[in-house]
Design a protein around this motif. Sequence first.
Motif, PDB file in Angstrom:
ATOM      1  N   GLY A 181       0.785  -1.230   0.000  1.00 44.54           N
ATOM      2  CA  GLY A 181       0.000   0.000   0.000  1.00 44.54           C
ATOM      3  C   GLY A 181       0.819   1.281   0.000  1.00 44.54           C
ATOM      4  O   GLY A 181       0.275   2.369  -0.189  1.00 44.54           O
ATOM      5  N   ASP A 182       2.119   1.177   0.221  1.00 48.17           N
ATOM      6  CA  ASP A 182       2.953   2.382   0.282  1.00 48.17           C
ATOM      7  C   ASP A 182       3.634   2.598  -1.071  1.00 48.17           C
ATOM      8  O   ASP A 182       3.478   1.798  -2.006  1.00 48.17           O
ATOM      9  N   TRP A 183       4.368   3.670  -1.192  1.00 41.55           N
ATOM     10  CA  TRP A 183       5.196   3.911  -2.374  1.00 41.55           C
ATOM     11  C   TRP A 183       6.387   4.748  -1.972  1.00 41.55           C
ATOM     12  O   TRP A 183       6.495   5.212  -0.840  1.00 41.55           O
ATOM     13  N   THR A 184       7.305   4.953  -2.929  1.00 38.65           N
ATOM     14  CA  THR A 184       8.463   5.801  -2.690  1.00 38.65           C
ATOM     15  C   THR A 184       8.620   6.746  -3.869  1.00 38.65           C
ATOM     16  O   THR A 184       8.019   6.529  -4.929  1.00 38.65           O
ATOM     17  N   SER A 185       9.398   7.789  -3.669  1.00 36.67           N
ATOM     18  CA  SER A 185       9.583   8.778  -4.738  1.00 36.67           C
ATOM     19  C   SER A 185      10.936   8.601  -5.390  1.00 36.67           C
ATOM     20  O   SER A 185      11.965   8.580  -4.701  1.00 36.67           O
ATOM     21  N   VAL A 186      10.920   8.481  -6.702  1.00 32.74           N
ATOM     22  CA  VAL A 186      12.164   8.508  -7.466  1.00 32.74           C
ATOM     23  C   VAL A 186      11.774   8.976  -8.862  1.00 32.74           C
ATOM     24  O   VAL A 186      10.664   8.706  -9.326  1.00 32.74           O
ATOM     25  N   ALA A 187      12.666   9.718  -9.493  1.00 30.64           N
ATOM     26  CA  ALA A 187      12.373  10.173 -10.852  1.00 30.64           C
ATOM     27  C   ALA A 187      12.758   9.073 -11.829  1.00 30.64           C
ATOM     28  O   ALA A 187      13.875   8.544 -11.771  1.00 30.64           O
ATOM     29  N   VAL A 188      11.804   8.694 -12.677  1.00 32.06           N
ATOM     30  CA  VAL A 188      11.995   7.612 -13.648  1.00 32.06           C
ATOM     31  C   VAL A 188      11.586   8.127 -15.025  1.00 32.06           C
ATOM     32  O   VAL A 188      10.981   9.195 -15.141  1.00 32.06           O
ATOM     33  N   CYS A 189      11.888   7.324 -16.048  1.00 34.15           N
ATOM     34  CA  CYS A 189      11.495   7.701 -17.409  1.00 34.15           C
ATOM     35  C   CYS A 189       9.986   7.515 -17.536  1.00 34.15           C
ATOM     36  O   CYS A 189       9.485   6.393 -17.423  1.00 34.15           O
ATOM     37  N   SER A 190       9.266   8.587 -17.766  1.00 27.79           N
ATOM     38  CA  SER A 190       7.805   8.503 -17.818  1.00 27.79           C
ATOM     39  C   SER A 190       7.343   7.678 -19.014  1.00 27.79           C
ATOM     40  O   SER A 190       7.915   7.760 -20.099  1.00 27.79           O
ATOM     41  N   ASP A 191       6.279   6.902 -18.776  1.00 30.24           N
ATOM     42  CA  ASP A 191       5.627   6.163 -19.872  1.00 30.24           C
ATOM     43  C   ASP A 191       4.358   6.895 -20.300  1.00 30.24           C
ATOM     44  O   ASP A 191       3.530   6.329 -21.008  1.00 30.24           O
ATOM     45  N   GLY A 192       4.200   8.132 -19.859  1.00 31.87           N
ATOM     46  CA  GLY A 192       2.997   8.912 -20.176  1.00 31.87           C
ATOM     47  C   GLY A 192       1.966   8.888 -19.059  1.00 31.87           C
ATOM     48  O   GLY A 192       0.951   9.581 -19.134  1.00 31.87           O
ATOM     49  N   SER A 193       2.243   8.113 -17.995  1.00 31.58           N
ATOM     50  CA  SER A 193       1.324   8.072 -16.851  1.00 31.58           C
ATOM     51  C   SER A 193       1.113   9.473 -16.293  1.00 31.58           C
ATOM     52  O   SER A 193       2.013  10.308 -16.325  1.00 31.58           O
ATOM     53  N   TYR A 194      -0.068   9.681 -15.744  1.00 30.45           N
ATOM     54  CA  TYR A 194      -0.417  10.941 -15.072  1.00 30.45           C
ATOM     55  C   TYR A 194      -0.204  12.167 -15.966  1.00 30.45           C
ATOM     56  O   TYR A 194       0.098  13.260 -15.478  1.00 30.45           O
ATOM     57  N   GLY A 195      -0.336  11.953 -17.288  1.00 32.26           N
ATOM     58  CA  GLY A 195      -0.211  13.084 -18.213  1.00 32.26           C
ATOM     59  C   GLY A 195       1.189  13.670 -18.266  1.00 32.26           C
ATOM     60  O   GLY A 195       1.373  14.795 -18.728  1.00 32.26           O
ATOM     61  N   ILE A 196       2.178  12.905 -17.803  1.00 30.74           N
ATOM     62  CA  ILE A 196       3.570  13.389 -17.843  1.00 30.74           C
ATOM     63  C   ILE A 196       4.200  12.852 -19.126  1.00 30.74           C
ATOM     64  O   ILE A 196       4.213  11.633 -19.349  1.00 30.74           O
ATOM     65  N   ASP A 197       4.707  13.742 -19.961  1.00 28.78           N
ATOM     66  CA  ASP A 197       5.203  13.357 -21.293  1.00 28.78           C
ATOM     67  C   ASP A 197       6.107  12.131 -21.204  1.00 28.78           C
ATOM     68  O   ASP A 197       7.080  12.139 -20.434  1.00 28.78           O
ATOM     69  N   ALA A 198       5.819  11.138 -22.044  1.00 22.87           N
ATOM     70  CA  ALA A 198       6.683   9.957 -22.108  1.00 22.87           C
ATOM     71  C   ALA A 198       8.093  10.411 -22.468  1.00 22.87           C
ATOM     72  O   ALA A 198       8.282  11.284 -23.307  1.00 22.87           O
ATOM     73  N   GLY A 199       9.070   9.807 -21.802  1.00 23.58           N
ATOM     74  CA  GLY A 199      10.468  10.105 -22.114  1.00 23.58           C
ATOM     75  C   GLY A 199      11.093  11.120 -21.172  1.00 23.58           C
ATOM     76  O   GLY A 199      12.315  11.182 -21.062  1.00 23.58           O
ATOM     77  N   LEU A 200      10.275  11.913 -20.474  1.00 24.45           N
ATOM     78  CA  LEU A 200      10.851  12.828 -19.475  1.00 24.45           C
ATOM     79  C   LEU A 200      11.222  12.034 -18.228  1.00 24.45           C
ATOM     80  O   LEU A 200      10.549  11.049 -17.894  1.00 24.45           O
TER      81      LEU A 200
END
Length: 328
Positions: free
Chosen positions: A260-279
Amino acid sequence: MNPPITVSITGAAGQIGYALLFRIASGAMFGPDQPVNLRLIEIEPGMKALQGVIMELDDCAFPLLNDIVATSDLDEGFKGANWALLVGSVPRKAGMERADLLNINGQIFTGQGKAIAANAADDVRVLVVGNPCNTNALIAMNNAEGVPNDRFFAMTRLDENRAKSQLAAKAGVHNRDVSNMCIWGNHSATQYPDFTNAKINGQPVSEVITDSGWLQGEFISTVQQRGAAIIAARGASSAASAANGVVDTVRSLTTPTAAGDWTSVAVCSDGSYGIDAGLIASMPIRVDAEGRWDIVPGVELDEFSRAKVDASVQELRDEREAVVSLLG
Ligand code: NAD
Ligand code: LMR
């Protein structure tokens, strides 16, 4: 004992390097049964100081430290690396934003991306710490032909830890009582520490901390500006807490995430959450029992959160535009 893991660290003689190497060698990063080889990479002017750091590593007689290589040659430095921790780069000084470092540091990550692709182990994972870390990771990823994009990370765990600590202090609870804290976007003054989805002892933060003005205002700006506040106080950018963030990030990526938990790390977006894929953008990440990570789906972003995430993503687009010539 397991066979040793090889960890390459750039900027090994710098401030963060000095706080990080001893934690890795002591077992804090990979656990008490995991020997490590350290491949320490510095530029020529840093090599003398690096020799001193190695003398100190020797003087610790760490049972888990198997081998140390010191080099300023990237091919040699990344040879066989299972983890590449890219710390080496110039830190900002008072009055600068992290993006001001783009021209100074961006170039470093083209050569390092290429050298990782040519020399590292097949399972290499790359964590970029040197700022501006999201866009430096983007540069490294785009220059590392043949290394899958899902192996590249940029550090926002220090921001997550900062946010948890602020919430815990305000609520009068312990840091460990705060969960589901996600940093969205860029490791910069636009980052969004998402209190709307965070929990304190399993309860929504806004039910425990009812001062919504503080949550929407001072809490966010304190986390966004914490790096600058430390520079102002110490006269140098965060080092021990940054090194701790590196240890936490790697541990979180190599051990299963609590249910149920998560952690924060910046990863290569796949377009999830409207975040441009590749950023390379920070998002909620979980790791399964096999060590695979994925972006946690279905986290709700209300109108307030959406606007904050969008602003940070726009900054990442602008940074990408500024380094387009380095993207190979
Ligand atoms: P520092 O100046 O103390 O050390 C940097 C080291 O990198 C120096 O020893 C330098 O010789 C070396 N170096 C420079 N260019 C190099 C290259 N091309 N290859 C190998 N080594 C190189 O800086 P620091 O305080 O250790 O910070 C390092 C970076 O980490 C900075 O960019 C800083 O802004 C960043 N940082 C990021 C976070 C984060 O949360 N992502 C947190 C703190 C600091
Ligand atoms: C931090 O967040 O402490 C680092 O990124 C250093 C900085 O420039 O703020």
